[in-house]
Design a protein around this motif. Structure first.
Motif, PDB file in Angstrom:
ATOM      1  N   PHE A  73       1.826   6.808  -6.845  1.00 58.41           N
ATOM      2  CA  PHE A  73       0.553   7.344  -7.319  1.00 58.41           C
ATOM      3  C   PHE A  73      -0.278   7.723  -6.098  1.00 58.41           C
ATOM      4  O   PHE A  73      -0.867   6.854  -5.456  1.00 58.41           O
ATOM      5  N   LYS A 119       1.237   4.092  -3.034  1.00 59.05           N
ATOM      6  CA  LYS A 119       0.943   5.497  -2.734  1.00 59.05           C
ATOM      7  C   LYS A 119       2.149   6.407  -2.962  1.00 59.05           C
ATOM      8  O   LYS A 119       1.989   7.579  -3.292  1.00 59.05           O
ATOM      9  N   ASP A 139       0.835  -1.201   0.000  1.00 59.93           N
ATOM     10  CA  ASP A 139       0.000   0.000   0.000  1.00 59.93           C
ATOM     11  C   ASP A 139       0.875   1.258   0.000  1.00 59.93           C
ATOM     12  O   ASP A 139       0.652   2.174  -0.779  1.00 59.93           O
ATOM     13  N   ASN A 142      -6.234  -0.755  -5.608  1.00 66.62           N
ATOM     14  CA  ASN A 142      -6.151  -0.588  -7.053  1.00 66.62           C
ATOM     15  C   ASN A 142      -5.237  -1.618  -7.707  1.00 66.62           C
ATOM     16  O   ASN A 142      -5.000  -1.566  -8.911  1.00 66.62           O
ATOM     17  N   VAL A 168      -1.304  -1.446 -11.427  1.00 67.37           N
ATOM     18  CA  VAL A 168      -2.473  -0.871 -10.754  1.00 67.37           C
ATOM     19  C   VAL A 168      -3.365  -0.216 -11.801  1.00 67.37           C
ATOM     20  O   VAL A 168      -2.917   0.136 -12.879  1.00 67.37           O
ATOM     21  N   SER A 169      -4.641  -0.075 -11.473  1.00 65.22           N
ATOM     22  CA  SER A 169      -5.562   0.576 -12.395  1.00 65.22           C
ATOM     23  C   SER A 169      -6.690   1.197 -11.603  1.00 65.22           C
ATOM     24  O   SER A 169      -6.872   0.901 -10.427  1.00 65.22           O
ATOM     25  N   LEU A 170      -7.432   2.072 -12.271  1.00 65.34           N
ATOM     26  CA  LEU A 170      -8.573   2.723 -11.620  1.00 65.34           C
ATOM     27  C   LEU A 170      -9.734   1.780 -11.515  1.00 65.34           C
ATOM     28  O   LEU A 170      -9.903   0.867 -12.209  1.00 65.34           O
ATOM     29  N   ASN A 208      -3.152   9.005  -5.396  1.00 63.91           N
ATOM     30  CA  ASN A 208      -4.574   8.713  -5.264  1.00 63.91           C
ATOM     31  C   ASN A 208      -4.904   7.224  -5.361  1.00 63.91           C
ATOM     32  O   ASN A 208      -6.064   6.855  -5.463  1.00 63.91           O
ATOM     33  N   MET A 209      -3.881   6.379  -5.363  1.00 63.98           N
ATOM     34  CA  MET A 209      -4.117   4.941  -5.477  1.00 63.98           C
ATOM     35  C   MET A 209      -3.621   4.229  -4.229  1.00 63.98           C
ATOM     36  O   MET A 209      -2.813   4.757  -3.477  1.00 63.98           O
ATOM     37  N   SER A 210      -4.113   3.016  -4.051  1.00 66.29           N
ATOM     38  CA  SER A 210      -3.714   2.218  -2.895  1.00 66.29           C
ATOM     39  C   SER A 210      -3.645   0.750  -3.322  1.00 66.29           C
ATOM     40  O   SER A 210      -3.821   0.413  -4.495  1.00 66.29           O
TER      41      SER A 210
END
Length: 189
Positions: free
Chosen positions: A77, A74, A70, A84, A187-189, A79-81
Motif C-alpha cells: 500500500f 509500503k 515499514d 498505519n 493497517v488502517s487509515l 500511501n501507508m507506512s
C-alpha cells in the motif's frame, strides 16, 4: 405578496439544501476511503546456533528478526507506512533442521519442549509460542498465542527472538536451522 416572498425563501432554502446534499455525495465518490484487509508477512531465514539441550530450560542466543515492517507495508500500500499499523500477530512459527556439526547425529528430536520469546527495546520480552512433547527429528512446529499483540515489537528494527529449550538428555552441537515465521498484519487509515 407576503406569501410570494415566503414561498420564494422556502424554495431557495430547499434548493440550497438539495445542492449541498448532492455535492456531498459527489465528494464521497471522489474520496475513496478503504481499509485494507489483513495480510501475511513471511519472514524466513537460516541461522547457525549453538544447540544445547539439557533436562532444564536452556536459552539460545538472540536471533534478529531483520523485518522491515515499514517497507513491507509500503510495498503493498504505497500511501501507508508502519504508522498505519493497527495490529500484528504471529500466525505461524516453525524451525526446520538443516544440519549439525557432529555428522548430523544430533537433530531436533533431542528437544522435548520449547518456547519462543520475542523482545525489542523499550517493550521488554514475552513468550509468543511453544511446542510440547516434540518427537520430530526435522522440525519444531510451534503453537502461537493467537491473541498476543506484537505491534510494538515489530515496529522496532531491533526486534529479536530467542528460544528456551529442554530435552530428556544433555546434548550440544553447532546446528544450522531454518526459521519459518508468518505474521498477520492489519493497517488502517
Amino acid at each position: 405578496m407576503r406569501k410570494l416572498i415566503v414561498s420564494s425563501i422556502m424554495l431557495s432554502v430547499l434548493l440550497f439544501s438539495a445542492g449541498i446534499s448532492n455535492s456531498c455525495s459527489k465528494l464521497d465518490d471522489i474520496i475513496d476511503i478503504t481499509i485494507p484487509v489483513p495480510f501475511a508477512i513471511n519472514n524466513n531465514f537460516d541461522a547457525d546456533i549453538p544447540f544445547v539441550v539439557t533436562t532444564e530450560y536452556v536459552v539460545s542466543p538472540d536471533m534478529p528478526l531483520n523485518l522491515n515492517l515499514d517497507e513491507e507495508i509500503k510495498s503493498r500500500f504505497q500511501n501507508m507506512s508502519v504508522n498505519n499499523l493497527k495490529s500484528a500477530k504471529l500466525s505461524s512459527f516453525s524451525i526446520d533442521y538443516i544440519s549439525s556439526s557432529n555428522n548430523n547425529e544430533i537433530k531436533l528430536n533431542k528437544v522435548k519442549d520449547a518456547e519462543l520469546w520475542i523482545k525489542a527495546p523499550n517493550v521488554g520480552e514475552i513468550k509468543v509460542a511453544s511446542v510440547s512433547n516434540n518427537t520430530s527429528e526435522t522440525a519444531l512446529n510451534f503453537t502461537p498465542d493467537a491473541d498476543l499483540e506484537l505491534m510494538n515489537y515489530l515496529k522496532s528494527s531491533q526486534a529479536s527472538i530467542y528460544l528456551k529449550m529442554r530435552g530428556t538428555e544433555s546434548v550440544a552441537t553447532q546446528m544450522k536451522i531454518r526459521i519459518n515465521s508468518a505474521f498477520k498484519i492489519q493497517v488502517s487509515l
